[in-house]
Write a protein that holds these residues in place. Structure first.
Motif, PDB file in Angstrom:
ATOM      1  N   ARG A 146       0.830  -1.188   0.000  1.00  0.00           N
ATOM      2  CA  ARG A 146       0.000   0.000   0.000  1.00  0.00           C
ATOM      3  C   ARG A 146       0.876   1.254   0.000  1.00  0.00           C
ATOM      4  O   ARG A 146       0.633   2.217  -0.728  1.00  0.00           O
ATOM      5  N   ALA A 147       1.936   1.212   0.821  1.00  0.00           N
ATOM      6  CA  ALA A 147       2.842   2.357   0.900  1.00  0.00           C
ATOM      7  C   ALA A 147       3.461   2.618  -0.473  1.00  0.00           C
ATOM      8  O   ALA A 147       3.591   3.760  -0.916  1.00  0.00           O
ATOM      9  N   LEU A 148       3.801   1.530  -1.171  1.00  0.00           N
ATOM     10  CA  LEU A 148       4.411   1.654  -2.496  1.00  0.00           C
ATOM     11  C   LEU A 148       3.420   2.281  -3.477  1.00  0.00           C
ATOM     12  O   LEU A 148       3.764   3.165  -4.262  1.00  0.00           O
ATOM     13  N   ARG A 163       0.918   4.211  -2.715  1.00  0.00           N
ATOM     14  CA  ARG A 163       0.732   5.625  -2.359  1.00  0.00           C
ATOM     15  C   ARG A 163       1.856   6.462  -2.966  1.00  0.00           C
ATOM     16  O   ARG A 163       1.632   7.549  -3.488  1.00  0.00           O
ATOM     17  N   ALA A 164       3.094   5.933  -2.842  1.00  0.00           N
ATOM     18  CA  ALA A 164       4.238   6.665  -3.390  1.00  0.00           C
ATOM     19  C   ALA A 164       4.070   6.848  -4.897  1.00  0.00           C
ATOM     20  O   ALA A 164       4.368   7.913  -5.445  1.00  0.00           O
ATOM     21  N   LEU A 165       3.570   5.790  -5.542  1.00  0.00           N
ATOM     22  CA  LEU A 165       3.350   5.874  -6.991  1.00  0.00           C
ATOM     23  C   LEU A 165       2.325   6.949  -7.318  1.00  0.00           C
ATOM     24  O   LEU A 165       2.483   7.699  -8.286  1.00  0.00           O
ATOM     25  N   VAL A 166       1.287   7.033  -6.492  1.00  0.00           N
ATOM     26  CA  VAL A 166       0.267   8.066  -6.700  1.00  0.00           C
ATOM     27  C   VAL A 166       0.920   9.443  -6.662  1.00  0.00           C
ATOM     28  O   VAL A 166       0.698  10.292  -7.531  1.00  0.00           O
ATOM     29  N   LEU A 167       1.737   9.631  -5.615  1.00  0.00           N
ATOM     30  CA  LEU A 167       2.367  10.944  -5.455  1.00  0.00           C
ATOM     31  C   LEU A 167       3.358  11.218  -6.582  1.00  0.00           C
ATOM     32  O   LEU A 167       3.567  12.359  -6.971  1.00  0.00           O
ATOM     33  N   ALA A 168       3.994  10.171  -7.097  1.00  0.00           N
ATOM     34  CA  ALA A 168       5.026  10.368  -8.122  1.00  0.00           C
ATOM     35  C   ALA A 168       4.443  10.454  -9.516  1.00  0.00           C
ATOM     36  O   ALA A 168       5.167  10.723 -10.474  1.00  0.00           O
ATOM     37  N   ARG A 169       3.140  10.244  -9.621  1.00  0.00           N
ATOM     38  CA  ARG A 169       2.528  10.146 -10.948  1.00  0.00           C
ATOM     39  C   ARG A 169       2.875  11.349 -11.830  1.00  0.00           C
ATOM     40  O   ARG A 169       3.140  11.202 -13.011  1.00  0.00           O
ATOM     41  N   GLY A 170       2.861  12.517 -11.190  1.00  0.00           N
ATOM     42  CA  GLY A 170       3.162  13.742 -11.941  1.00  0.00           C
ATOM     43  C   GLY A 170       4.502  13.642 -12.665  1.00  0.00           C
ATOM     44  O   GLY A 170       4.645  14.046 -13.814  1.00  0.00           O
ATOM     45  N   SER A 191       7.457   5.435   2.666  1.00  0.00           N
ATOM     46  CA  SER A 191       6.770   6.029   1.507  1.00  0.00           C
ATOM     47  C   SER A 191       7.657   7.092   0.886  1.00  0.00           C
ATOM     48  O   SER A 191       7.793   7.177  -0.342  1.00  0.00           O
ATOM     49  N   GLN A 192       8.263   7.929   1.763  1.00  0.00           N
ATOM     50  CA  GLN A 192       9.154   8.978   1.241  1.00  0.00           C
ATOM     51  C   GLN A 192      10.313   8.366   0.487  1.00  0.00           C
ATOM     52  O   GLN A 192      10.732   8.861  -0.560  1.00  0.00           O
ATOM     53  N   ALA A 193      10.852   7.270   1.058  1.00  0.00           N
ATOM     54  CA  ALA A 193      11.987   6.617   0.411  1.00  0.00           C
ATOM     55  C   ALA A 193      11.567   6.099  -0.973  1.00  0.00           C
ATOM     56  O   ALA A 193      12.258   6.336  -1.969  1.00  0.00           O
ATOM     57  N   PHE A 194      10.419   5.423  -1.036  1.00  0.00           N
ATOM     58  CA  PHE A 194       9.954   4.898  -2.326  1.00  0.00           C
ATOM     59  C   PHE A 194       9.738   6.042  -3.317  1.00  0.00           C
ATOM     60  O   PHE A 194      10.126   5.959  -4.475  1.00  0.00           O
TER      61      PHE A 194
END
Ligand SMILES: Nc1ncnc2c1ncn2[C@@H]1O[C@H](COP(=O)(O)OP(=O)(O)O)[C@@H](O)[C@H]1O
Ligand SMILES: [Mg+2]
Lengths: 371, 463
Positions: free
Chosen positions: B306-308, B310-317, B343-346
């Motif tokens: 899930r954390a991964l 979430r990170a992908l969501v944030l990195a989508r941009g 999450s920050q690390a991912f």
């Protein structure tokens, strides 16, 4: 060159005055201060030489041939074969100006040597010598001495053109083919701890390693402290102004009980290294031989030799004082007429060829030769 | 008359002393000489006694002086030996003359091995100019301080030291002192980073909170509208069935005018699309919230997949139109962790991957569709393994040792700050984990994080 020595003592009066009627070029007179001021004694000299050729000074003892006398007069009549002399006199000045003025008043042509006869108590001998060195051509040698006052150390005079002068310096210039040699050696041993001059002004010494200089001297003198200032001559001070420089020997002229200070015959710069010195009989006598040998380098078989020795040596050697005169004479040879005086300071180069300096406690030999 | 001479006269003349004036004079002279010898001897003895006493005093003073100096010296030696700071004396060529034991503790170099070593061989190549400027300034002014540079540890790593020095120009000696500030600076940077993140986090959580309420009621309203429309259309159908053909005919024109069939067909899907969109907004808001509160408090069991995501969501941009994204997420048990930190690390790894791919595209013109950034998770030997790989530019060997250095970046200003990988490393270390890197220039890079389920003892609990 011809030299003839006459002398006067209270018991025997004048002896050996010249019978020759030729006028001498120079008469060098040394005597006790009181004797030199007796008009009758000087008048007798006047009949044998023109007044203006008579020069000399008061002494701490007169050297006549092999003998040392007190309260006498010794007069040396000198005739030159072609060489000539010139004279000058200046009142005392505290700095180098005095020496420069004297130098400028002398004729410099053919000038070979300058003999200095100075006031013995008030002159700054170091400054006098520096001024002379400044004012004279480099090849001119300088020797001489500070006049004396027996053991009293109160009043000294110089004789210039037959006149008694105080508070001044007389110089005699030697011109022509004359050869003059100078040698000056002390023969004292330094002893005790190495000290430092922590307070001084000019030639006045206040403190050694923070201790009043006078207190230190009194401690060493013990019962002799009563004989100050002259007894301080028993312990001359070896002064090295800067590391690596040639040290000079300094003796006390006056002491000041109020400030605990002592005034020396030359500069004692603050910051200098200093060490007390003491007499060593054999070495003091040997010093005479060394000085004479040095003086012979320039004038090997001198007709006349002037011995200026420090009065402190005389007080150390006492009855054996003539040993040092003998030592000089044994080196110079029979032909040399020897005379001179015990002084309050000597002027001579440290080693031959070096510039002249003020010394104390040395035997300074000046040899004259015209062949 | 001298007493010895008097006795001698008595002995040899037996009472009748000579009267001849010359003999009397001679005897007086001899007496004087005796006396003089005595006086001289006394003076000499006194002189020697005083001189040796003075010498003795000075000798004692000197000995005390030496003892005091030796004491002071040994006290200074103690400082030299005990100092945790690096102390060294250099000659004018900056060669080490003496170094204290701290060099062994801090940098692994035995002091004895350092003698004669040129300082510049220990300095990081990038800090040489700083070191030389410091040396110049100390030669000119006699003092220098606050020069920071990296020194080589025997094991090849670098330690950041803060140095000060003073010059003895007369003896040509430079006395230098250096303090290891590697950890201190690291902590300062982390603190600054944490503060920055906290500020960002507060902002994010504020925004998230503000967005949440309208998103919720818009969602509710959309659901309501969608249900309402359904009911409305059903009702309309029923009403339609009751109409006479005449009435139907009349209404047909109106229905045509209102494009009723089209509305009937399009409103439901458009509302469900709106719902989808809202779900994504809500997801983003949740991710932001989690990102905002990374490591508050204790570790807690969390789902890494899930954390991964979430990170992908944030990195989508960053990832959009750069590369295809693939995920292959295995099933992994919950891991006790600081999920925010992970999450920050991912997120950082995804952003780096995106940048690497962009760089490769820029250099060799490979189209984005041929690139792939892949995230995989699995369990392997007691570890949760997260691998993020890219088909980007790769990491050249020359900088391989440096990428974890704080502030090391190869990217232009504004794009890179060099704080990403240090953060990744810190987070992974805080979990007792390891990082592996496989990279080939021109092919791509894989970062593999291994996080143990059992935290070994001795690992700090708080990141
Ligand atoms: N996936 C990657 N591919 C190639 N190089 C990378 C990758 N990740 C990191 N690097 C290199 O490591 C450097 C440091 O990364 P980082 O610490 O995240 O700082 P930044 O991204 O701000 O430059 C980057 O500048 C880059 O040169
Ligand atoms: Mg980065």
């Amino acid at each position: 060159m011809k030299a003839l020595q006459a002398s006067w003592t209270s018991t025997e009066g004048w002896r050996n005055l010249p019978t020759d009627s030729t006028v001498p070029d120079l008469v060098l007179v040394f005597g006790g201060r009181a004797e030199l001021e007796r008009p009758d004694l000087m008048a007798a000299l006047g009949t044998h030489a023109p007044q203006d050729r008579i020069h000399g000074c008061s002494t701490g003892g007169e050297i006549e041939g092999a003998h040392v006398n007190d309260n006498s007069v010794v007069a040396n009549f000198l005739w030159f074969d072609g060489s000539r002399v010139s004279f000058a006199f200046c009142e005392l000045e505290p700095d180098e100006a005095l020496g420069r003025k004297l130098a400028s008043r002398l004729d410099h042509s053919d000038l070979v040597h300058v003999l200095v006869l100075s006031d013995g108590l008030k002159v700054n001998g170091s400054a006098l010598v520096r001024g002379l060195r400044d004012g004279l051509p480099a090849n001119v040698t300088v020797s001489g001495g500070l006049s004396g006052d027996g053991p009293a150390m109160k009043d000294t005079i110089v004789f210039h053109r037959g006149e008694v002068r105080r508070n001044g310096v007389a110089v005699i210039g030697f011109h022509g083919k004359l050869k003059v040699g100078v040698g000056s050696v002390g023969g004292w041993d330094s002893f005790g701890p190495a000290r430092r001059i922590t307070r001084a002004e000019g030639s006045t010494l206040y403190e050694l390693d923070g201790e009043p200089a006078l207190a230190l001297y009194k401690r060493y003198l013990g019962e002799h402290a009563a004989g100050l200032p002259s007894s301080a001559l028993l312990f001359p001070l070896l002064v090295t102004p800067r590391e690596g420089e040639a040290p000079v020997v300094r003796t006390v002229l006056t002491v000041d009980e109020a400030t605990g200070s002592m005034t020396f015959a030359g500069d004692v710069p603050a910051g200098s290294a200093a060490q007390l010195m003491r007499a060593n009989f054999e070495r003091i006598v040997e010093a005479g031989e060394t000085a004479a040998a040095t003086a012979r380098i320039e004038a090997s078989t001198p007709e006349f030799a002037l011995l200026i020795s420090c009065v402190g040596r005389k007080w150390i050697l006492k009855q054996r004082v003539e040993d040092e005169v003998d030592a000089v004479r044994s080196i110079l040879g029979e032909q040399a007429v020897t005379s001179g005086f015990y002084s309050y300071g000597e002027l001579a180069p440290c080693v031959s060829g070096a510039p002249c300096q003020l010394h104390n406690q040395t035997m300074t030999v000046t040899t004259f030769s015209e062949h | 008359m001298h007493s010895l001479l008097e006795r001698q006269l008595r002995r040899f003349f037996r009472g009748d002393s000579p009267t001849d004036p010359r003999t009397v004079q001679l005897l007086a002279a001899i007496s004087d000489a005796y006396q003089a010898f005595d006086d001289d001897r006394k003076l000499l003895e006194r002189t020697l006694a005083l001189a040796s006493q003075e010498t003795e005093e000075r000798y004692r003073a000197l000995q005390q002086d030496i003892a005091a100096r030796q004491r002071a010296e040994s006290e200074r030696d103690a400082f030299f030996l005990a100092s945790p700071d690096l102390l060294a004396i250099f000659d004018t060529n900056l060669r080490i003359i003496q170094a204290n034991p701290s060099w062994a503790h801090t940098l692994g170099h035995e002091p004895s091995e350092l003698v004669g070593v040129a300082f510049d061989t220990l300095v990081h190549p990038d800090d040489l100019s700083t070191a030389l400027a410091g040396a110049k300034s100390v030669t000119e002014t006699g003092h220098v301080r606050d020069i920071e540079l990296r020194l080589r540890h025997r094991d090849g790593s670098w330690r950041l030291v803060n140095t000060a020095g003073t010059m003895d120009t007369k003896r040509g000696l430079l006395f230098a002192i250096a303090r290891d500030v590697t950890e201190q600076r690291q902590m300062e940077r982390e603190l600054a980073q944490a503060q920055k993140l906290e500020a960002v986090g507060q902002l994010a959580s504020g925004v998230a909170h503000e967005i949440n309420t309208p998103v919720q009621y818009v969602g509710d309203n959309v659901s309501f509208s969608s249900d309402g429309f359904q009911t409305l259309f059903t009702y309309l159908d029923k009403v339609h069935a009751l109409l006479t053909p005449e009435q139907k005919k009349q209404l047909e024109d109106a229905a045509e005018e209102a494009d009723l069939d089209y509305l009937k067909a399009e409103i439901p899907p458009s509302l469900s699309e709106a719902k989808d969109g809202l779900r994504r907004v809500a997801e983003l808001v949740r991710a932001l919230k989690e990102f905002a509160h990374p490591d508050a408090g204790e570790k807690a069991p969390a789902d890494l997949n899930r954390a991964l995501e979430r990170a992908l969501v944030l990195a989508r941009g960053e990832l959009k139109h750069v590369s295809r994204i693939e995920t292959a997420l295995g099933s992994i048990p919950l891991l006790r962790c600081h999920v925010g930190g992970l999450s920050q690390a991912f997120l950082n790894l995804f952003v780096n991957a995106a940048h690497a791919v962009e760089e490769r595209t820029r250099v060799s013109g490979v189209s984005w569709k041929e690139h792939v950034i892949r995230a995989t998770t699995r369990v392997e030997g007691g570890d949760a393994v997260i691998a993020i790989s890219d088909t980007g530019c790769g990491i050249p060997d020359a900088i391989r040792d440096r990428i974890f250095e704080p502030f090391f970046t190869t990217k232009p200003m504004g794009k890179g700050s060099g704080q990403g990988l240090p953060l990744v490393r810190n987070v992974v270390m805080a979990h007792g984990g390891r990082i592996e890197i496989q990279s080939k220039v021109g092919e791509g890079t894989t970062f593999i994080l291994r996080l143990p389920f059992e935290t070994p003892s001795g690992i700090r609990e708080a990141a």
